[in-house]
Design a protein around this motif. Structure first.
Motif, PDB file in Angstrom:
ATOM      1  N   ARG A 481     -18.690  -0.538   0.320  1.00  0.00           N
ATOM      2  CA  ARG A 481     -17.267  -0.755   0.053  1.00  0.00           C
ATOM      3  C   ARG A 481     -17.053  -1.901  -0.938  1.00  0.00           C
ATOM      4  N   GLU A 482     -17.910  -2.926  -0.860  1.00  0.00           N
ATOM      5  CA  GLU A 482     -17.794  -4.020  -1.839  1.00  0.00           C
ATOM      6  C   GLU A 482     -18.127  -3.527  -3.241  1.00  0.00           C
ATOM      7  N   GLY A 483     -18.973  -2.504  -3.335  1.00  0.00           N
ATOM      8  CA  GLY A 483     -19.393  -2.003  -4.636  1.00  0.00           C
ATOM      9  C   GLY A 483     -18.590  -0.830  -5.140  1.00  0.00           C
ATOM     10  N   THR A 484     -17.467  -0.504  -4.461  1.00  0.00           N
ATOM     11  CA  THR A 484     -16.620   0.617  -4.861  1.00  0.00           C
ATOM     12  C   THR A 484     -15.202   0.105  -5.071  1.00  0.00           C
ATOM     13  N   LEU A 485     -14.612   0.461  -6.186  1.00  0.00           N
ATOM     14  CA  LEU A 485     -13.281  -0.065  -6.492  1.00  0.00           C
ATOM     15  C   LEU A 485     -12.261   0.303  -5.433  1.00  0.00           C
ATOM     16  N   PHE A 486     -12.215   1.565  -5.060  1.00  0.00           N
ATOM     17  CA  PHE A 486     -11.234   2.013  -4.071  1.00  0.00           C
ATOM     18  C   PHE A 486     -11.932   2.839  -2.986  1.00  0.00           C
ATOM     19  N   PRO A 487     -12.631   2.174  -2.053  1.00  0.00           N
ATOM     20  CA  PRO A 487     -13.298   2.928  -0.986  1.00  0.00           C
ATOM     21  C   PRO A 487     -12.274   3.641  -0.111  1.00  0.00           C
ATOM     22  N   LEU A 488     -12.636   4.832   0.341  1.00  0.00           N
ATOM     23  CA  LEU A 488     -11.743   5.615   1.189  1.00  0.00           C
ATOM     24  C   LEU A 488     -11.534   4.907   2.521  1.00  0.00           C
ATOM     25  N   MET A 489     -10.282   4.788   2.942  1.00  0.00           N
ATOM     26  CA  MET A 489      -9.942   4.115   4.188  1.00  0.00           C
ATOM     27  C   MET A 489      -8.812   4.872   4.868  1.00  0.00           C
ATOM     28  N   ARG A 490      -8.591   4.558   6.131  1.00  0.00           N
ATOM     29  CA  ARG A 490      -7.448   5.141   6.827  1.00  0.00           C
ATOM     30  C   ARG A 490      -6.150   4.743   6.126  1.00  0.00           C
ATOM     31  N   ASP A 491      -5.234   5.679   6.077  1.00  0.00           N
ATOM     32  CA  ASP A 491      -3.938   5.401   5.460  1.00  0.00           C
ATOM     33  C   ASP A 491      -3.130   4.474   6.370  1.00  0.00           C
ATOM     34  N   GLU A 492      -2.524   3.469   5.781  1.00  0.00           N
ATOM     35  CA  GLU A 492      -1.634   2.606   6.548  1.00  0.00           C
ATOM     36  C   GLU A 492      -0.630   1.967   5.600  1.00  0.00           C
ATOM     37  N   VAL A 493       0.507   1.592   6.118  1.00  0.00           N
ATOM     38  CA  VAL A 493       1.514   0.868   5.354  1.00  0.00           C
ATOM     39  C   VAL A 493       1.637  -0.525   5.952  1.00  0.00           C
ATOM     40  N   GLU A 494       1.530  -1.537   5.116  1.00  0.00           N
ATOM     41  CA  GLU A 494       1.563  -2.932   5.546  1.00  0.00           C
ATOM     42  C   GLU A 494       2.908  -3.221   6.226  1.00  0.00           C
ATOM     43  N   PRO A 495       2.905  -3.964   7.352  1.00  0.00           N
ATOM     44  CA  PRO A 495       4.129  -4.170   8.135  1.00  0.00           C
ATOM     45  C   PRO A 495       5.305  -4.713   7.332  1.00  0.00           C
ATOM     46  N   THR A 496       5.036  -5.660   6.416  1.00  0.00           N
ATOM     47  CA  THR A 496       6.143  -6.213   5.631  1.00  0.00           C
ATOM     48  C   THR A 496       6.756  -5.150   4.738  1.00  0.00           C
ATOM     49  N   THR A 497       5.896  -4.275   4.198  1.00  0.00           N
ATOM     50  CA  THR A 497       6.403  -3.182   3.361  1.00  0.00           C
ATOM     51  C   THR A 497       7.266  -2.237   4.189  1.00  0.00           C
ATOM     52  N   LYS A 498       6.847  -1.981   5.429  1.00  0.00           N
ATOM     53  CA  LYS A 498       7.666  -1.146   6.315  1.00  0.00           C
ATOM     54  C   LYS A 498       9.038  -1.773   6.522  1.00  0.00           C
ATOM     55  N   GLU A 499       9.051  -3.088   6.688  1.00  0.00           N
ATOM     56  CA  GLU A 499      10.311  -3.785   6.917  1.00  0.00           C
ATOM     57  C   GLU A 499      11.195  -3.729   5.673  1.00  0.00           C
ATOM     58  N   ILE A 500      10.583  -3.938   4.494  1.00  0.00           N
ATOM     59  CA  ILE A 500      11.345  -3.949   3.244  1.00  0.00           C
ATOM     60  C   ILE A 500      11.957  -2.576   2.971  1.00  0.00           C
ATOM     61  N   TYR A 501      11.163  -1.537   3.228  1.00  0.00           N
ATOM     62  CA  TYR A 501      11.606  -0.182   2.888  1.00  0.00           C
ATOM     63  C   TYR A 501      12.032   0.608   4.127  1.00  0.00           C
ATOM     64  N   LYS A 502      12.481  -0.121   5.124  1.00  0.00           N
ATOM     65  CA  LYS A 502      12.972   0.523   6.338  1.00  0.00           C
ATOM     66  C   LYS A 502      14.101   1.482   5.981  1.00  0.00           C
ATOM     67  N   GLY A 503      14.018   2.682   6.507  1.00  0.00           N
ATOM     68  CA  GLY A 503      15.012   3.683   6.187  1.00  0.00           C
ATOM     69  C   GLY A 503      14.603   4.585   5.041  1.00  0.00           C
ATOM     70  N   ILE A 504      13.576   4.157   4.304  1.00  0.00           N
ATOM     71  CA  ILE A 504      13.056   4.972   3.197  1.00  0.00           C
ATOM     72  C   ILE A 504      11.721   5.581   3.582  1.00  0.00           C
ATOM     73  N   LEU A 505      10.846   4.753   4.194  1.00  0.00           N
ATOM     74  CA  LEU A 505       9.503   5.202   4.554  1.00  0.00           C
ATOM     75  C   LEU A 505       9.549   6.016   5.832  1.00  0.00           C
ATOM     76  N   ARG A 506       9.413   7.288   5.723  1.00  0.00           N
ATOM     77  CA  ARG A 506       9.262   8.160   6.883  1.00  0.00           C
ATOM     78  C   ARG A 506       8.591   9.424   6.377  1.00  0.00           C
ATOM     79  N   GLU A 507       7.682   9.951   7.186  1.00  0.00           N
ATOM     80  CA  GLU A 507       6.942  11.133   6.767  1.00  0.00           C
ATOM     81  C   GLU A 507       7.863  12.330   6.604  1.00  0.00           C
TER      82      GLU A 507
END
Length: 735
Positions: A481-507
């Motif tokens: 992972r250190e040697g890969t620019l964008f290693p595959l990881m579980r999808d997640e949205v950072e909590p502050t981003t959820k708060e900022i875009y509350k009402g917009i972010l929903r599947e």
């Protein structure tokens, strides 16, 4: 530039206010045009020539230090940093027409902004090479502050998720990936210097091969067929050799649906080549010079230390015989000793085997016990034919193959062969691999009859070799992972981003109460005249409504309106089909009067059991049962849906609830196995039971739920698997 607010949200708002102020002044905070005369590193390297000249630099502000009417700032571009020296008396006035900030407007800038600065190259009193600024323009207003630094394991995860910040804050990380680019360029240069041509091969394949690995699957909507993502480019490159090319290579991504470790990722880059009229000895000599070439081109040296091993590519490469070293180090004869005795050697050394345990896997792990102590550089040769389905055998000993691995720092970092070009021998090897797949080894290779057909037209003698970016990770002594620019990881949205875009972010938008009420009739409730509706007698213990009208078409519409993921839709149809068939079987087994065994009611339950998972996975199913009540679904259906999540603690009184619990996860496992077997018709009870016991296969499947459901239902797991498998053989939905 003083920050008054604390916390990311407060600082972000403060920056947005500055952005708005810039726009009020007529300044575009995101212009399309920028200019630059020199990069930061060149200003320092060529200072003696450029001293006193006017220069323009562009980059990101990394620091800002105010001293009254004097400001010092650090500007960073890809090449490095240069100091900006800003004095009020030297700074030009504000100009809307020229999009230029005056000294008083500098308060609208923040660390993290991209700017363009023009001025004279000079040195400060402290001898710091600097640009004495006369003009400043903003190129991009950053509305989030840069983090000061990364700390600890959790932040390491954030570094991978927000690699753009990692690269900005730590230039050494950016340097690593600049070396990675040079690494791949050196690979290409060496191949082209020796007459190899780069070719492309498909990523989507009907059958995948060229390595022992579990593939990813996907579906082609237009062709309505399932495909695999390639695990290797081998079989298509050899088709090109059969077509007349003689020296070819590919460099691109491969995909293997395996575990993540410090040395493995599911998506990675690999170089692979095929060389007509050459054998494995030619390729080994070719590689010795190639490794020295790459090391010198990228690092200017051939000696490295990594993973606790030190090695030098300029040294003589050791040659290790596979079966002989296992006999010498562990006392095991891989050709004559029993599988049980070899397995005991592995167990005695505390090695835990995962997946299907067979002779090949045991022998491979015996070798790995030895390999981890070898620093290299070395070649491993003479691997057995039964472990090398694509490699020619030695004429002097058909048990051994003309195959080799590159061994460095205790790992295999490359794999090469003299390739099989006898179609009969290749077919026999494929069939041996098919037997392994039949026994449950998902990493065994698939029969590619189209490739056999190509060999029947003729392919010249050829040697092939492939190595992945693991070589780079080892030379850098970093993890995958250190040697890969964008290693595959579980999808997640950072909590502050959820708060900022509350009402917009929903599947998916949640239905409003008004919408729920409006949909009741169309989803099939009492009084519907839908031709597909049925009269369903319901036990008094289940509901007090007596006779209820339930529409299967309405249930299907509810699912399709709310479930957008193709597999989840497919899964709903699977469970619905199984439950419909199970109802009749269990009615005969337990007696029709003992419970509600109406097939349509059971099919409806299967169709909607995951209807809310896509838009509310965390609240599924408990948060949305009131909506089902509004849609008109009876208590027996709702209790069954609640009961298929045991952690909620709902009693499963009805056979419907018990069967849904036993069936839901099993359908997921059978679907996964079906992808490898090419259809439910090709599956049998023995094979499914092996997969059921193999916890590494379809690891996310909760076997405990299946066991609990069958226990409550009062049938054996064998009978349950057999029933469901038979039902699915008449299932005709495609994903």
């Amino acid at each position: 530039m003083n920050t008054k607010s604390s916390g990311l949200i407060g600082q972000r708002q403060e920056r947005i206010e500055k952005l708005n102020r810039l726009r009020e002044l007529g300044i575009d905070p995101f212009p399309a045009i920028a200019k630059r005369t020199h990069k930061a590193n060149l200003l320092k390297e060529d200072f003696s020539v450029l001293n006193g000249q006017e220069v323009t630099v562009s980059g990101r502000l990394m620091s800002w230090r105010e001293h009254g009417k004097l400001v010092f700032a650090d500007l960073q571009d890809q090449s490095g940093q240069i100091q900006l020296f800003i004095r009020e008396e030297n700074t030009a006035d504000f100009s809307k027409d020229l999009q230029r900030l005056g000294f008083s407007e500098l308060s609208l800038l923040d660390v993290g902004d991209f700017i363009e600065a023009t001025g004279t190259l000079t040195k400060t009193k402290s001898e710091e090479i600097s640009v004495l600024v006369t003009e400043i323009k903003i190129l991009t207003k950053a509305i989030r502050p840069l983090p000061e630094k990364w700390k600890g394991l959790q932040d390491k995860e954030q570094r991978y998720r927000r690699r753009y910040l990692d690269l900005t804050i730590d230039p050494s990380i950016r340097s690593r990936f600049e070396r990675k680019s040079k690494f791949w360029q050196a690979n290409r240069d060496y191949m082209k210097l020796h007459g190899f041509m780069e070719v492309e091969t498909p990523v989507l394949e009907h059958r995948t091969g060229g390595a022992d690995a579990r593939p990813f699957t996907t579906h082609h909507n237009d062709l309505d067929q399932d495909f695999f993502l390639r695990i290797s480019t081998e079989l298509f490159q050899k088709r090109l050799i059969g077509g007349g090319f003689e020296k070819i290579f590919t460099l691109g991504p491969n995909f293997r649906n395996e575990g993540t470790s410090d040395e493995h990722l599911q998506e990675y880059y690999q170089i692979e080549w095929y060389w007509a009229y050459a054998d494995f000895n030619d390729n080994m000599q070719f590689l010795i010079e190639m490794f020295k070439f790459i090391a010198n081109e990228v690092y200017g040296k051939t000696k490295f230390t990594t993973r606790g091993h030190t090695f030098d590519f300029a040294d003589t490469w050791e040659v290790i015989d596979y079966s002989k070293v296992i006999k010498e180090k562990l006392g095991v004869d891989i050709f004559n000793d029993s599988e049980e005795s070899m397995f005991k050697v592995v167990q005695d050394r505390k090695v835990k085997l995962t997946g299907e345990i067979n002779r090949n896997r045991i022998i491979d792990n015996l070798w790995k016990l030895i390999r981890k102590e070898i620093s290299g550089p070395a070649f491993l040769i003479n691997e057995p034919a039964f472990m090398s389905p694509l490699s020619k055998s030695h004429t002097s000993d058909p048990r051994l193959t003309q195959r080799f691995h590159v061994i460095i720092a205790g790992s295999e970092l490359g794999n090469g062969y003299s390739e099989i070009n006898d179609p009969k021998e290749q077919l026999d090897r494929f069939l041996d691999q098919e037997k392994l797949r039949e026994s449950g080894d998902d990493e065994a290779q698939m029969l590619d009859i189209d490739y056999i057909e190509m060999l029947e037209y003729g392919m010249p003698p050829v040697s092939g070799y492939g190595m992945s970016e693991r070589v780079f990770w080892f030379l850098e002594d970093v993890t995958a992972r250190e040697g890969t620019l964008f290693p595959l990881m579980r999808d997640e949205v950072e909590p502050t981003t959820k708060e900022i875009y509350k009402g917009i972010l929903r599947e998916q938008p949640q239905p409003t109460e008004e919408l729920l009420d409006a949909k009741v009739v169309s989803y099939g409730v009492t009084g519907s005249t839908d031709d597909n509706s049925i009269q369903t007698p319901v036990n008094e213990s289940s509901t007090s409504t007596g006779t209820l009208n339930i529409s299967f078409a309405g249930a299907e519409k509810l699912m399709l309106d709310n479930v957008k993921d193709p597999y989840q839709r497919h899964h709903s149809y699977m469970v619905s089909h199984v439950l419909r068939n199970y109802a009749s079987v269990l009615a005969e087994k337990f007696g029709a009067g003992s419970d509600n065994f109406d097939p349509e009611l059971w099919a409806v339950t299967g169709m909607i059991h995951d209807w809310d998972y896509g838009f509310d996975p965390e609240g599924h199913p408990q948060n949305n049962t009131e909506k089902l009540v509004k849609f008109g679904y009876p208590e027996i259906v709702i209790n069954a849906i609640l009961g298929h999540k045991p952690s909620l603690g709902h009693d499963r009184q009805s056979k419907l609830a018990q069967t849904l619990l036993a069936t839901d996860e099993l359908c997921g496992l059978l679907y996964a196995y079906n992808m490898y077997k090419g259809g439910y018709q090709n599956m049998d009870l023995k094979g499914v039971k092996k997969k059921y016991k193999d916890k590494a296969f379809a690891a996310k499947i909760n076997r405990n739920d299946i066991d609990l459901g069958t226990s409550e239902l009062g049938i054996s797991i064998e009978d349950h698997i057999n029933y469901v498998l038979e039902f699915l053989k008449s299932f005709d939905k495609t994903l």
